[in-house]
Design an enzyme around this catalytic site. Structure first.
Site, PDB file in Angstrom:
ATOM      1  N   GLY A 191      -3.425  -5.734  13.423  1.00  0.00           N
ATOM      2  CA  GLY A 191      -2.179  -5.382  12.752  1.00  0.00           C
ATOM      3  C   GLY A 191      -1.454  -4.261  13.465  1.00  0.00           C
ATOM      4  O   GLY A 191      -1.892  -3.747  14.498  1.00  0.00           O
ATOM      5  N   ARG A 192      -0.336  -3.869  12.909  1.00  0.00           N
ATOM      6  CA  ARG A 192       0.486  -2.805  13.503  1.00  0.00           C
ATOM      7  C   ARG A 192      -0.163  -1.452  13.224  1.00  0.00           C
ATOM      8  O   ARG A 192      -0.262  -1.019  12.076  1.00  0.00           O
ATOM      9  CB  ARG A 192       1.897  -2.849  12.913  1.00  0.00           C
ATOM     10  CG  ARG A 192       2.856  -1.838  13.507  1.00  0.00           C
ATOM     11  CD  ARG A 192       4.260  -2.069  12.959  1.00  0.00           C
ATOM     12  NE  ARG A 192       5.240  -1.212  13.593  1.00  0.00           N
ATOM     13  CZ  ARG A 192       5.721  -0.089  13.047  1.00  0.00           C
ATOM     14  NH1 ARG A 192       5.286   0.296  11.848  1.00  0.00           N
ATOM     15  NH2 ARG A 192       6.616   0.635  13.680  1.00  0.00           N
ATOM     16  N   HIS A 217      -6.038   8.779 -15.892  1.00  0.00           N
ATOM     17  CA  HIS A 217      -6.983   7.779 -16.392  1.00  0.00           C
ATOM     18  C   HIS A 217      -6.491   7.110 -17.671  1.00  0.00           C
ATOM     19  O   HIS A 217      -6.818   5.943 -17.924  1.00  0.00           O
ATOM     20  CB  HIS A 217      -8.370   8.403 -16.588  1.00  0.00           C
ATOM     21  CG  HIS A 217      -9.137   8.496 -15.313  1.00  0.00           C
ATOM     22  ND1 HIS A 217      -9.882   7.454 -14.822  1.00  0.00           N
ATOM     23  CD2 HIS A 217      -9.237   9.510 -14.404  1.00  0.00           C
ATOM     24  CE1 HIS A 217     -10.436   7.812 -13.669  1.00  0.00           C
ATOM     25  NE2 HIS A 217     -10.056   9.053 -13.401  1.00  0.00           N
ATOM     26  N   HIS A 257       1.429  12.142   0.249  1.00  0.00           N
ATOM     27  CA  HIS A 257       0.879  13.473   0.497  1.00  0.00           C
ATOM     28  C   HIS A 257       1.937  14.513   0.130  1.00  0.00           C
ATOM     29  O   HIS A 257       2.976  14.615   0.784  1.00  0.00           O
ATOM     30  CB  HIS A 257       0.498  13.634   1.969  1.00  0.00           C
ATOM     31  CG  HIS A 257      -0.632  12.757   2.408  1.00  0.00           C
ATOM     32  ND1 HIS A 257      -1.936  12.984   2.038  1.00  0.00           N
ATOM     33  CD2 HIS A 257      -0.640  11.639   3.183  1.00  0.00           C
ATOM     34  CE1 HIS A 257      -2.720  12.056   2.570  1.00  0.00           C
ATOM     35  NE2 HIS A 257      -1.960  11.229   3.267  1.00  0.00           N
ATOM     36  N   HIS A 299     -21.304  10.424   3.850  1.00  0.00           N
ATOM     37  CA  HIS A 299     -21.858  11.394   4.801  1.00  0.00           C
ATOM     38  C   HIS A 299     -21.643  12.834   4.340  1.00  0.00           C
ATOM     39  O   HIS A 299     -22.300  13.745   4.849  1.00  0.00           O
ATOM     40  CB  HIS A 299     -21.268  11.186   6.204  1.00  0.00           C
ATOM     41  CG  HIS A 299     -19.787  11.372   6.288  1.00  0.00           C
ATOM     42  ND1 HIS A 299     -18.900  10.350   6.044  1.00  0.00           N
ATOM     43  CD2 HIS A 299     -19.031  12.466   6.596  1.00  0.00           C
ATOM     44  CE1 HIS A 299     -17.662  10.802   6.217  1.00  0.00           C
ATOM     45  NE2 HIS A 299     -17.710  12.080   6.536  1.00  0.00           N
ATOM     46  N   ASN A 316      -2.873   0.434  -3.910  1.00  0.00           N
ATOM     47  CA  ASN A 316      -2.832  -0.778  -3.104  1.00  0.00           C
ATOM     48  C   ASN A 316      -3.024  -1.977  -4.015  1.00  0.00           C
ATOM     49  O   ASN A 316      -3.879  -1.953  -4.904  1.00  0.00           O
ATOM     50  CB  ASN A 316      -3.932  -0.756  -2.032  1.00  0.00           C
ATOM     51  CG  ASN A 316      -4.039  -2.069  -1.291  1.00  0.00           C
ATOM     52  OD1 ASN A 316      -4.868  -2.918  -1.627  1.00  0.00           O
ATOM     53  ND2 ASN A 316      -3.204  -2.243  -0.275  1.00  0.00           N
ATOM     54  N   VAL A 317      -2.206  -2.994  -3.823  1.00  0.00           N
ATOM     55  CA  VAL A 317      -2.432  -4.284  -4.479  1.00  0.00           C
ATOM     56  C   VAL A 317      -2.278  -5.358  -3.410  1.00  0.00           C
ATOM     57  O   VAL A 317      -1.399  -5.270  -2.548  1.00  0.00           O
ATOM     58  CB  VAL A 317      -1.459  -4.526  -5.654  1.00  0.00           C
ATOM     59  CG1 VAL A 317      -1.860  -3.710  -6.869  1.00  0.00           C
ATOM     60  CG2 VAL A 317      -0.013  -4.231  -5.284  1.00  0.00           C
ATOM     61  N   SER A 347       0.851  -1.186   0.000  1.00  0.00           N
ATOM     62  CA  SER A 347       0.000   0.000   0.000  1.00  0.00           C
ATOM     63  C   SER A 347       0.886   1.235   0.000  1.00  0.00           C
ATOM     64  O   SER A 347       1.861   1.305   0.756  1.00  0.00           O
ATOM     65  CB  SER A 347      -0.914   0.010   1.231  1.00  0.00           C
ATOM     66  OG  SER A 347      -1.749   1.142   1.218  1.00  0.00           O
ATOM     67  N   HIS A 397      -2.890   7.374  -3.984  1.00  0.00           N
ATOM     68  CA  HIS A 397      -2.975   6.130  -3.210  1.00  0.00           C
ATOM     69  C   HIS A 397      -2.942   4.954  -4.172  1.00  0.00           C
ATOM     70  O   HIS A 397      -3.538   4.993  -5.246  1.00  0.00           O
ATOM     71  CB  HIS A 397      -4.278   6.113  -2.412  1.00  0.00           C
ATOM     72  CG  HIS A 397      -4.705   4.750  -1.968  1.00  0.00           C
ATOM     73  ND1 HIS A 397      -5.764   4.067  -2.551  1.00  0.00           N
ATOM     74  CD2 HIS A 397      -4.215   3.924  -1.009  1.00  0.00           C
ATOM     75  CE1 HIS A 397      -5.896   2.895  -1.962  1.00  0.00           C
ATOM     76  NE2 HIS A 397      -4.980   2.775  -1.033  1.00  0.00           N
TER      77      HIS A 397
END
Length: 304
Positions: free
Chosen positions: A262-263, A148, A99, A178, A111-112, A95, A109
């Site tokens: 997890g950590r 994209h 920033h 929200h 993640n795989v 992951s 961001h």
């Protein structure tokens, strides 16, 4: 597994991906370096967390590898597969959350990940997931189109419907319900992927991981030296609040990490170093800040 690719191959790819991303981030920043922590999880497994802070280009960049296992799959991982609830599991992934310092450079961001759930006397159930998405504070169509375009290239060769399907999934997933707002301009998101067979699904996961920096780095290079005002920096910190809200309320990866004990430092590395909330903030209707939410973040076909 019914083909020749093993989970060892997945782990080797993920470790190499972490190394490549960190190398490119350090190259672009040209000042800061990643701090590395190797950690172990009490219930089984561990990981390698790398965090860069207070750089010339990046306020904070986190690139984590984890490989954990346990006796019972956490609820967040079986929400779409209730039949595997309670099985033993192994989960591994990389992951990355970046920033930037300059408010004209978007946060990104990626993640795989790979999961396998097992039970004695039953076939193992496995799947891949992941994607990448872009969260700008100021909207540039050129950047969104590039992002994209690379996302579509990552999907090329896997079916004509793959990019539009996973692009839509990303738009739907990274939505702050929200607030009634999109978190960013999307990209790709997929989960529970196993219908193509292990080798093909693994190939797709690699394609997504391999295209992340080609999608992001040119945008960073284009915007990192643009002059900005204190007002524009203030707006970036305000918009980061939306990023935090999504990750703490909705993100499945955060929930999985916390539910699997997890950590915590690694799970929450996605949070920005500086952020603020402001009560009932209103923007000038004709400003770039107002147009971000009112126009730019509205889901669309960026490649039309």
């Amino acid at each position: 597994m019914n083909d020749k690719i093993s989970t060892d191959d997945v782990k080797a790819y993920l470790l190499a991906l972490q190394e490549r991303i960190c190398g490119e981030v350090e190259e672009v920043d040209a000042r800061a370096r990643f701090q590395e922590d190797i950690w172990e999880r009490r219930q089984g497994g561990g990981g390698i967390s790398r965090v860069l802070e207070r750089g010339a280009v990046f306020e904070k960049a986190g690139v984590n590898f984890s490989h954990v296992h346990g006796d019972r799959l956490p609820a967040s991982a079986s929400v779409n597969r209730p039949e595997v609830a309670g099985r033993s599991f192994r989960a591994m992934g990389v992951s990355a959350v970046i920033h930037p310092e300059n408010p004209f450079v978007p946060t990104s961001h990626m993640n795989v990940r790979f999961f396998i759930a097992e039970k004695p006397g039953a076939e193992p159930v496995w799947w891949f997931g992941g994607g990448f998405d872009l969260t700008p504070s100021y909207g540039f169509e050129e950047d969104a189109r590039h992002w994209h375009s690379v996302a579509r290239t990552a999907c090329r060769g896997f079916g004509e419907d793959v990019y539009p399907k996973f692009k839509q999934w990303c738009d739907d997933y990274f939505f702050i319900r929200h607030r009634g707002e999109a978190r960013g301009v999307g990209g790709l998101f997929f989960d529970d992927l196993n219908e193509w067979g292990f080798a093909r699904c693994f190939e797709f996961m690699r394609s997504v991981g391999d295209h992340y920096m080609p999608a992001y780095r040119p945008i960073v290079e284009r915007r990192k030296d643009v002059t900005y005002s204190e007002k524009q920096k203030d707006f970036q910190l305000y918009r980061r609040g939306r990023y935090v809200e999504f990750n703490l309320v909705y993100d499945r990866g955060t929930l999985f990490g916390l539910q699997s004990d997890g950590r915590v430092e690694s799970i929450l590395m996605s949070l920005p170093p500086r952020v603020h909330w402001q009560y009932n903030r209103k923007e000038d209707p004709d400003s770039d800040e107002a147009r971000l939410v009112g126009e730019f973040l509205t889901p669309r076909d960026w490649l039309e």
